[in-house]
Design an enzyme around this catalytic site. Structure first.
Site, PDB file in Angstrom:
ATOM      1  N   GLU A 132       2.410  -4.237  15.894  1.00  0.00           N
ATOM      2  CA  GLU A 132       3.846  -4.468  15.833  1.00  0.00           C
ATOM      3  C   GLU A 132       4.539  -3.832  17.038  1.00  0.00           C
ATOM      4  O   GLU A 132       3.953  -3.046  17.758  1.00  0.00           O
ATOM      5  CB  GLU A 132       4.384  -3.898  14.527  1.00  0.00           C
ATOM      6  CG  GLU A 132       3.676  -4.543  13.354  1.00  0.00           C
ATOM      7  CD  GLU A 132       4.263  -4.163  12.017  1.00  0.00           C
ATOM      8  OE1 GLU A 132       5.484  -3.977  11.946  1.00  0.00           O
ATOM      9  OE2 GLU A 132       3.489  -4.072  11.061  1.00  0.00           O
ATOM     10  N   VAL A 184      -5.537  -2.786  -0.053  1.00  0.00           N
ATOM     11  CA  VAL A 184      -6.583  -2.222   0.818  1.00  0.00           C
ATOM     12  C   VAL A 184      -7.523  -3.334   1.248  1.00  0.00           C
ATOM     13  O   VAL A 184      -8.004  -4.102   0.416  1.00  0.00           O
ATOM     14  CB  VAL A 184      -7.409  -1.133   0.097  1.00  0.00           C
ATOM     15  CG1 VAL A 184      -8.443  -0.527   1.039  1.00  0.00           C
ATOM     16  CG2 VAL A 184      -6.514  -0.050  -0.470  1.00  0.00           C
ATOM     17  N   LYS A 209      -4.256   3.837   2.701  1.00  0.00           N
ATOM     18  CA  LYS A 209      -5.395   3.118   2.112  1.00  0.00           C
ATOM     19  C   LYS A 209      -6.456   4.082   1.598  1.00  0.00           C
ATOM     20  O   LYS A 209      -7.020   3.877   0.514  1.00  0.00           O
ATOM     21  CB  LYS A 209      -5.979   2.151   3.131  1.00  0.00           C
ATOM     22  CG  LYS A 209      -5.015   1.000   3.435  1.00  0.00           C
ATOM     23  CD  LYS A 209      -5.496   0.194   4.628  1.00  0.00           C
ATOM     24  CE  LYS A 209      -4.539  -0.942   4.961  1.00  0.00           C
ATOM     25  NZ  LYS A 209      -4.827  -1.513   6.297  1.00  0.00           N
ATOM     26  N   LYS A 233       0.816  -1.218   0.000  1.00  0.00           N
ATOM     27  CA  LYS A 233       0.000   0.000   0.000  1.00  0.00           C
ATOM     28  C   LYS A 233       0.846   1.263   0.000  1.00  0.00           C
ATOM     29  O   LYS A 233       0.462   2.270  -0.558  1.00  0.00           O
ATOM     30  CB  LYS A 233      -0.977   0.017   1.166  1.00  0.00           C
ATOM     31  CG  LYS A 233      -0.369  -0.332   2.484  1.00  0.00           C
ATOM     32  CD  LYS A 233      -1.445  -0.617   3.526  1.00  0.00           C
ATOM     33  CE  LYS A 233      -0.850  -1.349   4.706  1.00  0.00           C
ATOM     34  NZ  LYS A 233      -0.711  -2.786   4.485  1.00  0.00           N
TER      35      LYS A 233
END
Lengths: 414, 414
Positions: free
Chosen positions: A185, A127, A200, A100
């Site tokens: 993360e 997306v 996105k 993306k």
């Protein structure tokens, strides 16, 4: 038999190889040709060979092999992905990507190269993970003018906000839980600061209106400053807090585009999109609202979307798909401060009642909200529609008069 | 310039002409060719000419005009639509239809003719109105095995059930309101008896698993026997009543397919699909659940889906879309009585408590439900999983022992 190469052997790359191997028979049936992975491009040595294909560290080997018709880019990042993808397209190979960041930053350029070379550049997986959205938007809604697109585009932040709403967990604890579950993360900034959602909505905006919207043109706020107090007020107001990416047409044929937390009314279809799920609402002038819902990320859903694009490339090796948008323009995206919205404001002062009276004089039509565990001096209200810059001027003036604004959150109307 | 013909000038037909006229410029851009309506086939005289095209009562004129490359069939019904569509395909014309009765009854045959003649037969508008579902299912989920599809496929019945649930309106009054609002036809039987939903699940089932499922193979129950008592019990159980069309793969590679009212748990994405909206959940082995939501009917959404298919035909005049399923088989659909489900049972007896004891002995694990306005002697419970035929045998036995079953509703697990 069609030969392909997979560039990148991380989470999505291994998933792509797995799907291709596991579903080989069905895929051949659907693509009307067998798909064979000839190369897997890696940056370091792997002890075990992949289920299909041969490891290589040489991009040139892939680029220069005329047998390779389709290249899958799942490396992520702009470097070297942009250079590699561009050269593959220039060499007459179709490219499928889940990247993306690449599409949001370089989509217009790469689509132009693909058009010039009469090959395909597809990115369904960029997306919504496994939710089909790029293709339905570009094809099925072809007979609509898109009034707007609004979506919950990031699963990590949606998980955190759901936790805060349902269990009264504060932001830091909810983030920690998300990290423990592998939903966030170790460095969660791209998610919680909104950059991922921003990429996105840029892709969806570019597709919806045919001109590239760049991430740096989109005002982006994350969810790090959302408190449990805000979440409680959202509930008493009659809704929830969601991180929304939104784009709309403006009357002067530009677009208004933003990523930020918003109050969403309970009756909205987006209000029920919880946990790591994504939901994307496309408002067409003819179809009305259409909503796409599902898991927006994850190794296998993303891999399955990549493979679906590969199949589409195989079917269209000689006929280009008409997926295209032209380059953008610095003036194309409206200044977000110009947009007219409804705002939620949480503030405090020595005398809350008196301060609210003052605020209500500045914001005609303001309606006060209450919550059970309000701090001393705390008060909150919802404004009528007004321009964001006007709202902020009024709040700045009120602050001069002794009121402290703790939170100002936009209210979504979708 | 591509010449097309529109057969039928009812609600959808006039909508198609309107969309083509209103969006002419944008459509030309998207289709890369101007689309011109050469003929509109009508059965009776109309006082005013259409916005585009010339009225004709002669199907042969359309059939024999080699300039007409694409024919839109929006007449509805099987006769003469089936004959006309078939002959158009045989003559090498692509056909776009919104006619679910036609696709559900004759899809495999018409897809075969289209394949033989290398033309397209598209029907996005036949399911879900303006919601893109046929194309996402056939293309984007290409890398998935479909575990099952379940949907709220009929807006009229969903409006009625929503009214019953929200306002405590009984079935007859809710139906009357739906008729007054134009959501239900004067003869509402195709909606309320489930035939419309049945046609749609047949189309989705055929697409999902590649073999035709015919409406007469699908056990279909409507909502006419749903009472406010059932709706109240659904609420105390923790859900709502919805008319569901469902198809699943069976372990022996056949399908289980049914249309009937079901209790749906509040946490299901389908539970929040209210009013005239449709929602379709596709469960992929890789993507997990993906849900498509929007207005499932209406003149303009349906017309826009038809026009999107026309654009696709224009783009693919020389390259056939790979939309295909083969013919079915009398044994292909499992007897619905073989399926294992959870059931809700509402009954009454002279002594409700004693009768429930008896029922609980027959249905181990049954859990009793209560509602506020229960009639004297009324009781209700939810079973564990068991085969439908076994459930009915047990209930028949209990009836012999003096208990009267008033209602038995399947519980959906989606």
């Amino acid at each position: 038999m069609v030969e392909i190469a997979v560039m990148g052997y991380g989470v999505v790359g291994t998933g792509v190889i797995e799907v291709l191997a596991k579903h080989a028979e069905g895929l051949t049936l659907r693509a009307h040709e067998a798909i064979h992975v000839k190369y897997v491009l890696v940056r370091r040595d792997f002890p075990n060979p992949p289920m299909m294909g041969t490891f290589t560290k040489s991009f040139d080997q892939i680029l220069e092999d005329p047998e390779v018709k389709i290249v899958v880019e799942v490396m992520g990042g702009l470097n070297p992905a942009y250079d590699y993808v561009r050269r593959c397209l220039l060499a007459g190979k179709s490219v499928v990507t889940s990247n993306k960041e690449l599409v949001a930053a370089k989509g217009a350029d790469l689509l132009q190269v693909a058009r010039d070379k009469n090959v395909n550049f597809l990115f369904e997986a960029s997306v919504g993970g496994g939710i089909p959205i790029i293709r339905p938007m570009s094809q099925c809604l072809a007979a609509n003018d898109v009034v707007g697109v609004a979506g919950i585009l990031n699963g990590t932040t949606n998980y955190i906000l759901t936790k805060m709403f349902r269990d009264g967990t504060d932001f830091q604890s909810a983030l920690k839980q998300a990290q423990e579950l592998g939903y966030a993360e170790r460095d969660p900034s791209a998610d919680v600061e909104g950059a991922d959602a921003c990429r996105k909505i840029c892709i969806l905006a570019s597709l919806a209106y045919g001109r590239h919207v760049y991430p740096e043109q989109v005002h982006t706020e994350g969810i790090t400053r959302i408190t449990l107090a805000d979440v409680e007020y959202a509930e008493t107001w009659g809704g929830v807090v969601k991180l929304i990416g939104e784009v709309k047409r403006t009357p002067d044929n530009r677009v208004s585009c933003i990523v930020c937390p918003m109050f969403i009314g309970r009756e909205s279809q987006l209000a029920n999109v919880d946990d790591v799920f994504n939901g994307i609402m496309v408002r067409g002038d003819v179809t009305g609202d259409v909503v796409f819902y599902g898991k927006g990320a994850g190794k296998m859903p993303t891999a399955s979307a990549v493979v679906a694009d590969v199949i589409d490339c195989v079917k269209h090796l000689k006929a280009r798909k008409y997926l295209y948008w032209s380059d953008g323009d610095p003036d194309y995206v409206e200044d977000y401060r110009e947009a007219s919205r409804i705002f939620f404001v949480r503030a405090h002062a020595a005398d809350a009642d008196a301060a609210f009276e003052k605020a209500a004089a500045a914001f005609p039509g303001a309606s006060r909200l209450h919550r059970k565990q309000a701090e001393p001096g705390e008060f909150a209200f919802v404004t009528d529609h007004l321009q964001e810059k006007v709202c902020d001027e009024k709040l700045a003036q009120l602050q001069k008069e002794g009121l402290t604004v703790d939170s100002r959150i936009r209210i979504g109307e979708m």
